[in-house]
Design an enzyme around this catalytic site. Sequence first.
Site, PDB file in Angstrom:
ATOM      1  N   ASP A 213       0.828  -1.207   0.000  1.00 12.37           N
ATOM      2  CA  ASP A 213       0.000   0.000   0.000  1.00 12.37           C
ATOM      3  C   ASP A 213       0.863   1.258   0.000  1.00 12.37           C
ATOM      4  O   ASP A 213       2.069   1.224   0.333  1.00 12.37           O
ATOM      5  CB  ASP A 213      -0.922   0.013   1.220  1.00 12.37           C
ATOM      6  N   TYR A 277       6.404  -9.351   7.792  1.00 12.01           N
ATOM      7  CA  TYR A 277       5.863  -8.024   8.062  1.00 12.01           C
ATOM      8  C   TYR A 277       6.163  -7.602   9.500  1.00 12.01           C
ATOM      9  O   TYR A 277       6.323  -8.448  10.394  1.00 12.01           O
ATOM     10  CB  TYR A 277       4.339  -8.013   7.903  1.00 12.01           C
ATOM     11  N   TYR A 349      -3.825 -10.181   3.251  1.00 12.09           N
ATOM     12  CA  TYR A 349      -3.912  -8.754   3.555  1.00 12.09           C
ATOM     13  C   TYR A 349      -3.735  -8.568   5.064  1.00 12.09           C
ATOM     14  O   TYR A 349      -4.578  -8.996   5.865  1.00 12.09           O
ATOM     15  CB  TYR A 349      -5.251  -8.190   3.097  1.00 12.09           C
TER      16      TYR A 349
END
Length: 385
Positions: A213, A277, A349
């Site tokens: 993003d 992440y 996601y």
Amino acid sequence: MILEKAERILEKHELCDHCLGRLFAMLGKGTNEERGKAIRFVLNMERSARGLQPIEEPEECELCHNVFERIPELVEAMKKAGEGIEFETFLVGSRFPEEIKEKEKAIWEAFDIETAEPINREFNRELGKAFGKATGKETSKNPDVVFIVEPFSGKVEIQINPVYVYGRYRKLIRGIPQTPLPDFEDSVASIICRAFSKAFEGKCVFKGAGREDVDVRMLGNGRPFIVEIKRPKRRRVDLEKVAGEINASGKVEVLDLRFVSAKEAEEVLTKNHRKEYLALVLVEEGVTPEEAEEVARKLSGLEIHQRTPWRVRKARADKVRVKRVHEAEARWVDEKHFELRLVTDGGLYIKELISGDKGRTKPSVTDLLGKKAWCERLDVLNILD
């Protein structure tokens, strides 16, 4: 058998040695011209023994109209068409008038010829040999350029095949998209492509292996990407210099640049990578160190059923994807925040894994905590092969 057929053909058609030899291209070795000369020579010896006149090579071949004599001037036309373009390998294609191709096939059928090759195949080969000799370039099945020649008009087109470069990028700041978007001055793609377009003098197309993003950084070992440079005038480019120009932006860094084939490029873009992440999780109701650690424990190895997130539903097919969290570690920050380090399947996601996306992602951090949780900040740490 060969001499009998050759004699019957030459009694009806005035053919040059190229076109005569091409009728028997699958027999013996050597060029078609050499084959034609040999057949005519032996045939005329036999005719002389029978008291018949020799059948000499005509001044103008009724089939090819002596097109092979035009090869030297066509080589010069090809050299002119290739001026200013860097290439080492090439192929030749040609466009012959339909009437010539049809007449050739008619001869094959009329005399039951099964050993011939088409005129354009011989012409491409002979013109390629002559061009290679004149320039030092080499033919290749995967050439840098393809010359398309119209033998009679002398028109030459050049098709410049693309260059593919593999690399990995780091996005060092938040607030820039991967690809150009309205209201954003820059993107990862535009920063990278400016340098590549300038160096290769061609049109650069950027293709990332996945995306992050606008507000997410891409750190660590970087995200794999491919750039395709279409119609490049330059191919011998110093990729380290290109990398230096991109890295000077302070926004994007590129690593491991190298030339790849089209097949290798496709494999990079279709491979599914695990990702690591680091998410900063906000819990407005408050969170304890024990709760954060319990969430991480429950997430490790957990299978996630995730319906296409609400925010991307217009750009992605609306379906449920099954993904897995492979590793999860928590670090408590303060009464309302904790960090989550996650290793997950590609395509999961993370923001929705945390929020739950109003029930579209199950289970989520919100579910496991029993409190509403949000992703306040997210970084991709590594793309794992």
